[in-house]
Design an enzyme around this catalytic site. Structure first.
Site, PDB file in Angstrom:
ATOM      1  N   LEU A   7       0.818  -1.214   0.000  1.00 12.97           N
ATOM      2  CA  LEU A   7       0.000   0.000   0.000  1.00 12.97           C
ATOM      3  C   LEU A   7       0.853   1.266   0.000  1.00 12.97           C
ATOM      4  O   LEU A   7       1.905   1.327   0.625  1.00 12.97           O
ATOM      5  CB  LEU A   7      -0.914   0.008   1.231  1.00 12.97           C
ATOM      6  CG  LEU A   7      -1.878  -1.180   1.341  1.00 12.97           C
ATOM      7  CD1 LEU A   7      -2.778  -1.003   2.562  1.00 12.97           C
ATOM      8  CD2 LEU A   7      -2.717  -1.365   0.082  1.00 12.97           C
ATOM      9  N   HIS A   8       0.372   2.260  -0.737  1.00 13.37           N
ATOM     10  CA  HIS A   8       1.010   3.569  -0.771  1.00 13.37           C
ATOM     11  C   HIS A   8      -0.086   4.623  -0.602  1.00 13.37           C
ATOM     12  O   HIS A   8      -1.270   4.283  -0.435  1.00 13.37           O
ATOM     13  CB  HIS A   8       1.793   3.758  -2.070  1.00 13.37           C
ATOM     14  CG  HIS A   8       1.000   3.428  -3.297  1.00 13.37           C
ATOM     15  ND1 HIS A   8      -0.076   4.184  -3.716  1.00 13.37           N
ATOM     16  CD2 HIS A   8       1.087   2.399  -4.181  1.00 13.37           C
ATOM     17  CE1 HIS A   8      -0.585   3.664  -4.809  1.00 13.37           C
ATOM     18  NE2 HIS A   8       0.089   2.559  -5.117  1.00 13.37           N
ATOM     19  N   HIS A  11      -3.418   4.220  -2.435  1.00 13.99           N
ATOM     20  CA  HIS A  11      -4.384   3.301  -1.819  1.00 13.99           C
ATOM     21  C   HIS A  11      -5.064   3.952  -0.618  1.00 13.99           C
ATOM     22  O   HIS A  11      -6.268   3.800  -0.406  1.00 13.99           O
ATOM     23  CB  HIS A  11      -3.680   2.039  -1.300  1.00 13.99           C
ATOM     24  CG  HIS A  11      -3.094   1.168  -2.365  1.00 13.99           C
ATOM     25  ND1 HIS A  11      -1.738   0.979  -2.494  1.00 13.99           N
ATOM     26  CD2 HIS A  11      -3.686   0.412  -3.319  1.00 13.99           C
ATOM     27  CE1 HIS A  11      -1.520   0.145  -3.493  1.00 13.99           C
ATOM     28  NE2 HIS A  11      -2.673  -0.215  -4.018  1.00 13.99           N
ATOM     29  N   GLN A 127      -8.468  -0.526 -16.354  1.00 16.93           N
ATOM     30  CA  GLN A 127      -9.046  -1.464 -15.378  1.00 16.93           C
ATOM     31  C   GLN A 127     -10.363  -0.928 -14.836  1.00 16.93           C
ATOM     32  O   GLN A 127     -11.362  -1.658 -14.723  1.00 16.93           O
ATOM     33  CB  GLN A 127      -8.058  -1.696 -14.234  1.00 16.93           C
ATOM     34  CG  GLN A 127      -8.674  -2.401 -13.029  1.00 16.93           C
ATOM     35  CD  GLN A 127      -7.662  -2.769 -11.975  1.00 16.93           C
ATOM     36  OE1 GLN A 127      -6.964  -3.751 -12.129  1.00 16.93           O
ATOM     37  NE2 GLN A 127      -7.562  -1.995 -10.900  1.00 16.93           N
ATOM     38  N   ARG A 161       4.779  -0.569  -7.820  1.00 20.21           N
ATOM     39  CA  ARG A 161       5.959  -0.978  -8.583  1.00 20.21           C
ATOM     40  C   ARG A 161       7.067   0.078  -8.558  1.00 20.21           C
ATOM     41  O   ARG A 161       8.191  -0.211  -8.972  1.00 20.21           O
ATOM     42  CB  ARG A 161       5.565  -1.310 -10.023  1.00 20.21           C
ATOM     43  CG  ARG A 161       4.726  -2.593 -10.113  1.00 20.21           C
ATOM     44  CD  ARG A 161       4.426  -2.996 -11.539  1.00 20.21           C
ATOM     45  NE  ARG A 161       3.854  -4.329 -11.628  1.00 20.21           N
ATOM     46  CZ  ARG A 161       2.540  -4.600 -11.746  1.00 20.21           C
ATOM     47  NH1 ARG A 161       1.668  -3.628 -11.751  1.00 20.21           N
ATOM     48  NH2 ARG A 161       2.126  -5.846 -11.830  1.00 20.21           N
TER      49      ARG A 161
HETATM   50  O1  PAF Z   1      -5.647  -2.773  -9.038  1.00 23.94           O
HETATM   51  C1  PAF Z   1      -5.357  -3.770  -8.351  1.00 23.94           C
HETATM   52  O2  PAF Z   1      -4.637  -3.695  -7.342  1.00 23.94           O
HETATM   53  C2  PAF Z   1      -5.881  -5.133  -8.775  1.00 23.94           C
HETATM   54  O3  PAF Z   1      -5.900  -5.254 -10.159  1.00 23.94           O
HETATM   55  C3  PAF Z   1      -7.248  -5.481  -8.152  1.00 23.94           C
HETATM   56  C4  PAF Z   1      -8.338  -4.540  -8.640  1.00 23.94           C
HETATM   57  C5  PAF Z   1      -7.164  -5.428  -6.644  1.00 23.94           C
HETATM   58  C6  PAF Z   1      -7.652  -6.906  -8.568  1.00 23.94           C
HETATM   59  O4  PAF Z   1      -6.718  -7.844  -8.165  1.00 23.94           O
END
Ligand code: PAF
Length: 253
Positions: A7-8, A11, A127, A161
């Site tokens: 987490l950063h 998040h 996403q 990353r």
């Molecule tokens: O964005 C992410 O960290 C991942 O792709 C997620 C949405 C938690 C699904 O594994």
């Protein structure tokens, strides 16, 4: 707030937003193996569970769901969701199996934890788009809220990353946000030729020393389809490799 941990601040902004909006706030931490191809970085994906739990405790998260992989994918597991069409371009060309794993785990998490609202970062713009379509198409009764990308003071988009980058690589990585900002400035000055905007991004990245660019594109913000002219809401997206680290970033136009 579904996460893969490490987490950063980005998040934590999602967690803070969920606490603002909801009575109870739940985070999930699960490094989902089905969204990584065999050659990708699943094995070295950063795991910082103790630090993650500490940060979530500080944010007064009510519950953390941290399932072991064999509970999510027990032996015999074989059902997958076919992602929507918006999953096909961009990431879909370079990581063909990726969104199949993402929509499958996200739907599983939604079924396990039937939340009212789920929060995702706009840093992973495609996403977010893919998940919105999946939720609409499959009548999932959960609202999806996209939250603005959180950046370092110098513009680098926060990412789990980023911790792979050396100091020199981090300098090079800055060129992603520089390239996107350059395009924002050019469009503000009246530039509308998508080809030109895309070439500008390529040039900024190459000048910074990036020689492996998966894509630097300007596409329709909703369908993610190619554009000739910038005549509707669009998004500029970049995926590029700095050393062995693949980074993505985007900006709305
Ligand atoms: O964005 C992410 O960290 C991942 O792709 C997620 C949405 C938690 C699904 O594994």
């Amino acid at each position: 707030v579904p996460t893969m941990g490490a987490l950063h601040t980005g998040h934590l902004a999602l967690v803070a937003r969920s606490r603002d909006r909801c009575d109870k706030s739940v985070a999930t931490i699960f490094v989902n193996p089905t969204q990584f191809a065999a050659h990708e970085d699943l094995g070295r994906y950063p795991k910082t569970i103790e630090a993650d739990l500490h940060l979530l405790r500080e944010q007064h998260t009510d519950l953390v769901f941290l399932p072991p992989p064999e509970e999510i994918y027990p032996s015999g597991f074989s059902t997958f969701i076919q992602p929507p069409e918006v999953a096909l371009p961009l990431e879909g060309e370079f990581r063909p199996e990726h969104f199949r794993g993402v929509v499958t785990i996200v739907l599983k998490l939604f079924n396990i934890l039937p939340a009212t609202v789920a929060f995702f970062g706009q840093k992973d713009f495609q996403q977010l788009t893919v998940i919105r379509h999946m939720v609409d198409d499959l009548n999932v009764p959960i609202e999806i809220e996209g939250c603005a990308t959180v950046r370092e003071p110098d513009g680098l988009a926060m990412s789990s990353r980023n911790r792979y980058l050396s100091a020199a690589q981090r300098e090079i990585a800055l060129s992603l946000s520089v390239a996107l900002n350059t395009v924002v400035k050019q469009t503000a000055a009246g530039s509308r030729e998508v080809r030109q905007l895309e070439q500008t991004m390529q040039r900024v990245l190459q000048d910074a020393g990036i020689d492996r660019i998966d894509y630097a594109r300007v596409v329709d913000r909703h369908t993610l389809e190619s554009l000739g002219q910038l005549d509707r809401p669009a998004v500029a997206l970049i995926a590029a490799h700095v050393g062995t680290t693949r980074l993505i970033d985007n900006v709305l136009l």
